[in-house]
Design a protein around this motif. Sequence first.
Motif, PDB file in Angstrom:
ATOM      1  N   LEU A 125      55.261  -0.752  69.451  1.00  0.00           N
ATOM      2  CA  LEU A 125      56.265  -0.153  68.573  1.00  0.00           C
ATOM      3  C   LEU A 125      55.644   0.222  67.234  1.00  0.00           C
ATOM      4  O   LEU A 125      55.888   1.311  66.709  1.00  0.00           O
ATOM      5  N   ASP A 126      54.802  -0.647  66.700  1.00  0.00           N
ATOM      6  CA  ASP A 126      54.146  -0.373  65.425  1.00  0.00           C
ATOM      7  C   ASP A 126      53.255   0.871  65.528  1.00  0.00           C
ATOM      8  O   ASP A 126      53.246   1.724  64.640  1.00  0.00           O
ATOM      9  N   LYS A 127      52.526   0.976  66.624  1.00  0.00           N
ATOM     10  CA  LYS A 127      51.617   2.112  66.827  1.00  0.00           C
ATOM     11  C   LYS A 127      52.358   3.410  67.143  1.00  0.00           C
ATOM     12  O   LYS A 127      51.793   4.494  66.981  1.00  0.00           O
ATOM     13  N   SER A 139      58.170   4.205  59.612  1.00  0.00           N
ATOM     14  CA  SER A 139      57.146   4.512  58.604  1.00  0.00           C
ATOM     15  C   SER A 139      56.643   3.261  57.892  1.00  0.00           C
ATOM     16  O   SER A 139      55.610   3.305  57.231  1.00  0.00           O
ATOM     17  N   LYS A 140      57.358   2.159  58.046  1.00  0.00           N
ATOM     18  CA  LYS A 140      56.944   0.895  57.428  1.00  0.00           C
ATOM     19  C   LYS A 140      56.478  -0.060  58.539  1.00  0.00           C
ATOM     20  O   LYS A 140      56.836   0.110  59.704  1.00  0.00           O
ATOM     21  N   PRO A 141      55.720  -1.101  58.185  1.00  0.00           N
ATOM     22  CA  PRO A 141      55.237  -2.045  59.201  1.00  0.00           C
ATOM     23  C   PRO A 141      56.383  -2.831  59.851  1.00  0.00           C
ATOM     24  O   PRO A 141      57.407  -3.096  59.231  1.00  0.00           O
ATOM     25  N   ILE A 142      56.160  -3.214  61.082  1.00  0.00           N
ATOM     26  CA  ILE A 142      57.108  -4.047  61.829  1.00  0.00           C
ATOM     27  C   ILE A 142      56.929  -5.477  61.327  1.00  0.00           C
ATOM     28  O   ILE A 142      55.827  -6.031  61.393  1.00  0.00           O
ATOM     29  N   VAL A 143      58.007  -6.090  60.834  1.00  0.00           N
ATOM     30  CA  VAL A 143      57.922  -7.432  60.254  1.00  0.00           C
ATOM     31  C   VAL A 143      58.634  -8.492  61.102  1.00  0.00           C
ATOM     32  O   VAL A 143      58.644  -9.668  60.739  1.00  0.00           O
ATOM     33  N   THR A 144      59.234  -8.101  62.201  1.00  0.00           N
ATOM     34  CA  THR A 144      59.901  -9.063  63.085  1.00  0.00           C
ATOM     35  C   THR A 144      58.890 -10.119  63.520  1.00  0.00           C
ATOM     36  O   THR A 144      57.805  -9.792  64.004  1.00  0.00           O
ATOM     37  N   GLU A 145      59.270 -11.387  63.334  1.00  0.00           N
ATOM     38  CA  GLU A 145      58.371 -12.474  63.707  1.00  0.00           C
ATOM     39  C   GLU A 145      58.482 -12.795  65.194  1.00  0.00           C
ATOM     40  O   GLU A 145      59.520 -12.558  65.815  1.00  0.00           O
ATOM     41  N   ASP A 156      66.556  -3.086  62.773  1.00  0.00           N
ATOM     42  CA  ASP A 156      65.565  -2.429  61.923  1.00  0.00           C
ATOM     43  C   ASP A 156      64.417  -3.437  61.790  1.00  0.00           C
ATOM     44  O   ASP A 156      64.495  -4.373  60.990  1.00  0.00           O
ATOM     45  N   PRO A 157      63.373  -3.282  62.594  1.00  0.00           N
ATOM     46  CA  PRO A 157      62.289  -4.279  62.593  1.00  0.00           C
ATOM     47  C   PRO A 157      61.407  -4.241  61.362  1.00  0.00           C
ATOM     48  O   PRO A 157      60.473  -5.029  61.255  1.00  0.00           O
ATOM     49  N   THR A 158      61.697  -3.355  60.424  1.00  0.00           N
ATOM     50  CA  THR A 158      60.895  -3.262  59.196  1.00  0.00           C
ATOM     51  C   THR A 158      61.548  -3.991  58.022  1.00  0.00           C
ATOM     52  O   THR A 158      60.988  -4.017  56.934  1.00  0.00           O
ATOM     53  N   ASP A 159      62.701  -4.585  58.230  1.00  0.00           N
ATOM     54  CA  ASP A 159      63.459  -5.230  57.152  1.00  0.00           C
ATOM     55  C   ASP A 159      63.340  -6.745  57.277  1.00  0.00           C
ATOM     56  O   ASP A 159      63.869  -7.342  58.220  1.00  0.00           O
ATOM     57  N   ASP A 160      62.666  -7.382  56.324  1.00  0.00           N
ATOM     58  CA  ASP A 160      62.496  -8.837  56.392  1.00  0.00           C
ATOM     59  C   ASP A 160      63.491  -9.594  55.509  1.00  0.00           C
ATOM     60  O   ASP A 160      63.357 -10.794  55.311  1.00  0.00           O
ATOM     61  N   GLU A 161      64.497  -8.893  55.011  1.00  0.00           N
ATOM     62  CA  GLU A 161      65.489  -9.547  54.155  1.00  0.00           C
ATOM     63  C   GLU A 161      66.888  -9.566  54.762  1.00  0.00           C
ATOM     64  O   GLU A 161      67.864  -9.861  54.079  1.00  0.00           O
TER      65      GLU A 161
END
Length: 178
Positions: free
Chosen positions: A117-119, A124-130, A80-85
């Motif tokens: 992927l973001d586009k 529905s949430k931003p991609i946060v994968t660093e 899930d690339p939108t989860d930064d936790e």
Amino acid sequence: MKKELATFAGGCFWCIYAAFEDIPGVISVRSGFAGGEEENPTYEEVAMGMTAHLECVQIDYDADVCTYKDLLSVFWRQIDPTDDEGQFADRGYHHRTTIYYHNEEQRLLAEESKQNLDKSGIFSKPIVTEILPVTPFYEAEDYHQSYHTKNNEFYCQYRKESGRDDFLEKMWGTKHGE
């Protein structure tokens, strides 16, 4: 043969490991740790937050058979690339997602795949994968290597109960994001 390395952090390294091992061109997959400064961390140290390492996999692959783009595509379909936790039931810094690049070409391909992927509107949430330069990779203890085959029944139960399989099926239509 054009042997190259790829390193991905995607939450629990057991689950990420299994996704890559049967891809044509993949020579080997190793579970381990990257991202921290401490040398030779143990699983217990990483899991308890005593280091800045993330659980990850390092993949040796033949770039003449399997491209880095192919590996990125598999990676995005495991997380899930939108989860930064963390990832699914696995919470905490050491379960965050990161693409560690080994050279400028990998960095550019990773950035492009993340933007695409973001586009795409899939999430529905931003991609946060660093996307970060690779740091020293430390292989995890032997019992973590090929964990999904050594302990298949527990591994399958773990994947299901963690929420990973349900998420991947909802997002991609398959249990393992294939």
